[in-house]
Motif scaffolding. Structure first.
Motif, mmCIF file in Angstrom:
data_model
loop_
_atom_site.group_PDB
_atom_site.id
_atom_site.type_symbol
_atom_site.label_atom_id
_atom_site.label_comp_id
_atom_site.label_asym_id
_atom_site.label_seq_id
_atom_site.Cartn_x
_atom_site.Cartn_y
_atom_site.Cartn_z
ATOM 1 N N THR A 1 -13.051 26.025 40.814
ATOM 2 C CA THR A 1 -11.982 26.883 39.856
ATOM 3 C C THR A 1 -10.795 26.030 39.548
ATOM 4 O O THR A 1 -9.874 26.717 38.969
ATOM 5 C CB THR A 1 -11.292 28.061 40.997
ATOM 6 N N GLY A 2 -10.823 24.548 39.804
ATOM 7 C CA GLY A 2 -9.943 23.776 39.069
ATOM 8 C C GLY A 2 -8.739 23.413 39.727
ATOM 9 O O GLY A 2 -7.563 22.924 39.536
ATOM 10 N N ARG B 1 -12.353 23.433 44.342
ATOM 11 C CA ARG B 1 -12.655 22.515 43.173
ATOM 12 C C ARG B 1 -13.423 23.339 41.762
ATOM 13 O O ARG B 1 -13.301 22.887 40.921
ATOM 14 C CB ARG B 1 -13.617 21.464 43.744
ATOM 15 N N ARG C 1 -3.334 27.514 45.184
ATOM 16 C CA ARG C 1 -2.297 27.728 44.073
ATOM 17 C C ARG C 1 -0.934 28.457 44.426
ATOM 18 O O ARG C 1 -0.188 28.870 43.614
ATOM 19 C CB ARG C 1 -3.170 28.935 43.121
#
Length: 125
Positions: A105-106, A103, A51
């Motif tokens: 956690t998006g 993956r 992120r």
């Protein structure tokens, strides 16, 4: 999960042991990173690292400092070492579990797996 006798609480308490015991750090950076506890590594490489571009973009917009995004070099922090030393950021990126956590956690972990083996010192050869 918040039950003090539960293992999850102990894992979070163990995060404090992921930091070097003294500063300035005199051990090689590679050893310091590889000594990090598993939960800290999962958070660093499986949750936070994927992120970083979004985090830097958000920070740049929030602070009205567009130059902040220039502190990333293809998703890797680039303010501490030159481009040629980028592999330092991949040392702790070991194990398929990190991709699974990312993956779950998006996000997708775009970094290639580390050339450093967990528990070994030095790149694979």
């Amino acid at each position: 999960m918040a039950e003090p006798r539960h293992r999850a609480v102990q894992m979070f308490l163990d995060l404090g042991r992921s930091f070097p015991p003294e500063y300035p750090v005199t051990a090689p950076v590679e050893d310091t990173i590889l000594d990090e506890h598993a939960l800290a590594r999962v958070l660093d490489y499986g949750v936070i690292a994927p992120r970083l571009p979004a985090l830097y973009e958000f920070s740049a917009a929030s602070l009205d400092q567009p130059r902040l995004t220039g502190l990333l070099d293809d998703g890797v922090p680039a303010y501490a070492w030159p481009h040629n030393d980028r592999p330092i950021w991949y040392i702790g990126n070991t194990g398929p579990h990190l991709r699974a956590i990312a993956r779950a956690t998006g996000v997708r972990l775009l970094w290639a797996p580390s050339p450093w083996a967990s528990g070994r010192r030095g790149p694979h050869r």
